[in-house]
Design an enzyme around this catalytic site. Structure first.
Site, PDB file in Angstrom:
ATOM      1  N   GLU A  29       0.821  -1.208   0.000  1.00  0.00           N
ATOM      2  CA  GLU A  29       0.000   0.000   0.000  1.00  0.00           C
ATOM      3  C   GLU A  29       0.859   1.264   0.000  1.00  0.00           C
ATOM      4  O   GLU A  29       0.499   2.273  -0.611  1.00  0.00           O
ATOM      5  CB  GLU A  29      -0.954   0.000   1.194  1.00  0.00           C
ATOM      6  N   TYR A  60      -1.535  -8.286 -10.688  1.00  0.00           N
ATOM      7  CA  TYR A  60      -0.497  -8.196  -9.667  1.00  0.00           C
ATOM      8  C   TYR A  60       0.723  -9.042 -10.037  1.00  0.00           C
ATOM      9  O   TYR A  60       1.854  -8.545 -10.047  1.00  0.00           O
ATOM     10  CB  TYR A  60      -1.034  -8.690  -8.326  1.00  0.00           C
TER      11      TYR A  60
END
Length: 626
Positions: A320, A401
């Site tokens: 993040e 991802y």
């Protein structure tokens, strides 16, 4: 890439609000940048700033108040088109209060409705409205679903296009906006947002006993990053730029788990340029939060499932944080290119972990990502499956991802880390606060890193990686020595060895996952009983371990695990952990389908609307196959 610089093309038609200090971000106009998930027409008129003034009403589960929008329009533009989803709109006026004509179009189940407003020369629009109790971005939690068990909780989750259910704006990642907000909340609760706090941690007392909290984001961001939470929140500083918000029962655990965050910020900055957002705080949410983390600027939202006491899942924090560059700073212009956010970030996350904890720790994560990539590609149709493409329809599992990060790792290995890092640092700097497309990235890469080197470019297979299905032959498999030792124990177990020989004492979450996901899928009840009782799987306090174990138990219809599974599905709301369990149940005929339906009916009130919708789709698809 050809872009429209809005400030140049549309100059002189808008008066920015006091809070808007950044120049409007560009709008991309290539065909690849066309966002099919928005009703907006940004080339005609676009939103540059949003000022929210809202009351948070737990009794009615609604937000009510106004949004003041700064508009940048082409000369003579007759209208502006916004995205809304089931908002109760009371009025639309210009800044002086003069009514403007408006219509709300029919509601599409995916994209909501178009709110079309006649401008009549207005460069500011005020919309008075109220959200509905079922707003898809908002989850209202009763006290019993919080850690403290005494006060209610509310949080928003806007990605990908859910914020239109509480913010009337142009809800597209390619239309960046600055914003500000005032939230009025019950006096015993605290509001936090993904922005700079202007009113202090405790807000400002109001005559009616409530408190007002004010915030400002003076950098243009994609609107899905407007986020907030309201609850019985406490704060613990972790360093000069960082800290954690959460409920009191979790504060010590969270602070201990995230103690290295300042080191992560330093490591990230040394890799790819300075951190540009001021503070990096975190909000640890109740278990109903649907994701591992959400990269809301200045306030990352995190799931409590990563708090396992051994800091083995802080890669989520690194992920993040990395989004502060890849995603928040340079953003996919449309969700068809979400790999530009997630693939870049997964690669960057691994580099942060390597910088802090060494090559072997980074190899563990990369090796597991390789396994996940192989499973996702197989599930998506293999080497010819459309779902395995990077550029394409959004929602392709974890391909964005894992395949995306492997693409970048391949470039690093081919051109060399020094050259690659220099390029990436320059890339983030040159495209800061701007949208991007796959075509734009490839053009930049060819111009800045590969120009004059046709053989090198050919060896990289850039278009094959970006637009082709499957996995190109030059993919890089990073192998972990730590996981190789787990593999040896796994092989012994799969050959019939005793569970007692596994001896997992001291294993990290990643080692557990390698073992559990590698167990042969067909097992006898006696073998499952041995596993469960020896390793304590059903009653594990680690949500990752439980999820992986329940997948195996479901695949073999192992009834002793069912009560634990039922409790788990009512306690955990993270999609990554619960979706595979519902999918597994639906594959087990009526034995599983009946349980899936019952468990979902019981747990649905605990899920975020997006998670509930995802599970409902799984159940519906499974029912069609029966």
């Amino acid at each position: 890439m050809r872009i429209i610089l809005a400030a140049a093309l549309l100059a002189g038609t808008a008066v920015p609000s006091i809070a808007q200090t950044a120049a409007p971000a560009p709008i991309l106009t290539t065909a690849e940048a066309k966002d099919v998930w928005t009703h907006a027409e940004p080339e005609v008129a676009r939103v540059t700033h949003v000022a929210l003034d809202l009351d948070v009403d737990f009794a009615t589960r609604t937000l009510g108040g106004s949004a003041l929008l700064d508009v940048l329009a082409a000369p003579g533009a007759p209208r502006i088109v916004l995205d809304v989803d089931d908002l109760a709109i009371a009025s639309v006026t210009d800044a002086s209060g003069k009514p403007l004509k408006w219509t709300v179009g029919p509601r599409d189940k995916e994209t909501g409705s178009a709110l079309t407003i006649a401008l009549n020369g207005a460069n500011r629009i005020r919309i008075v409205y109220r959200s509905k109790p079922g707003a898809t971005a908002l989850q209202w939690l009763p006290p019993e679903m919080t850690f403290g068990k005494k006060k209610p909780f509310l949080f928003s989750q806007g990605q990908a296009i859910l914020n239109r259910s509480w913010v009337p704006t142009q809800d597209s990642p390619g239309i960046r906006q600055t914003w500000e907000a005032t939230l009025r909340v019950p006096g015993d609760l605290v509001a936090v947002m993904s922005a700079e706090k202007l009113s202090g941690d405790k807000g400002e007392p109001l005559p009616d006993g409530r408190r007002a909290f004010r915030f400002r984001m003076d950098k243009p961001v994609p609107p899905y990053l407007i986020a907030f939470a309201v609850g019985d929140l406490k704060f613990r500083p972790l360093g000069p730029r960082s800290g954690v918000w959460t409920e009191a029962p979790m504060l010590d655990k969270a602070a201990s788990e995230f103690v290295d965050v300042e080191k992560m910020i330093d490591a990230a900055g040394k890799l790819y340029g300075p951190y540009r957002w001021g503070r990096y705080d975190m909000l640890l949410l109740p278990p109903a939060f649907p994701y591992g983390g959400m990269e809301n600027p200045m306030l990352t939202f995190l799931t409590p499932t990563i708090v396992t006491g051994d800091r083995s899942n802080t890669d989520v924090v690194a992920h993040e944080l990395a989004h502060s560059w890849s995603g928040n700073l340079v953003t996919n212009a449309t969700w068809s290119d979400s790999w530009l956010n997630e693939g870049f970030t997964t690669y960057f996350e691994n580099r942060i972990m390597e910088s802090l904890y060494g090559k072997e720790q980074a190899a563990i994560y990369a090796d597991l990502d390789w396994d996940t990539m192989q499973r996702e590609i197989a599930a998506g149709g293999g080497q010819t499956g459309a779902a395995t493409r990077l550029h394409g329809d959004p929602g392709a599992g974890e391909v964005d991802y894992t395949k995306g990060s492997n693409f970048l790792r391949m470039i690093e290995y081919t051109v060399g880390r020094e050259k690659w890092d220099a390029y990436l640092s320059s890339y983030f700097d040159r495209h800061a606060f701007q949208p991007q497309t796959t075509a734009g990235f490839l053009a930049d890469l060819r111009e800045r890193l590969l120009k004059g080197q046709p053989e090198l470019e050919l060896s990289l297979q850039l278009d094959r990686w970006s637009y082709g299905a499957g996995l190109p032959g030059n993919a890089v498999h990073v192998k972990s020595e730590t996981l190789a030792k787990v593999d040896a124990k796994l092989a012994a177990f799969n050959r019939g060895g005793p569970a007692g020989a596994v001896q997992p004492r001291g294993w990290t979450t990643q080692e557990w996952l390698r073992f559990l996901k590698g167990i042969d899928k067909t097992q006898t009840p006696a073998r499952l009983k041995e596993l469960d009782e020896t390793l304590g799987l059903s009653a594990s306090s680690n949500a990752y371990i439980q999820s992986a174990w329940f997948e195996l138990a479901i695949a073999n219809r192992y009834d002793p695990a069912v009560p634990y599974l039922r409790a788990y599905l009512s306690r955990i709301g993270r999609g990554l952990l619960v979706y595979p369990l519902y999918k597994g149940l639906m594959k087990q005929g009526e034995w599983g389908a009946s349980k899936a339906r019952d468990f979902f009916a019981e747990a649905k009130p605990t899920y975020h609307p997006s998670t509930a919708a995802g599970i409902a789709s799984i159940l519906a698809a499974g029912a069609e196959r029966e």
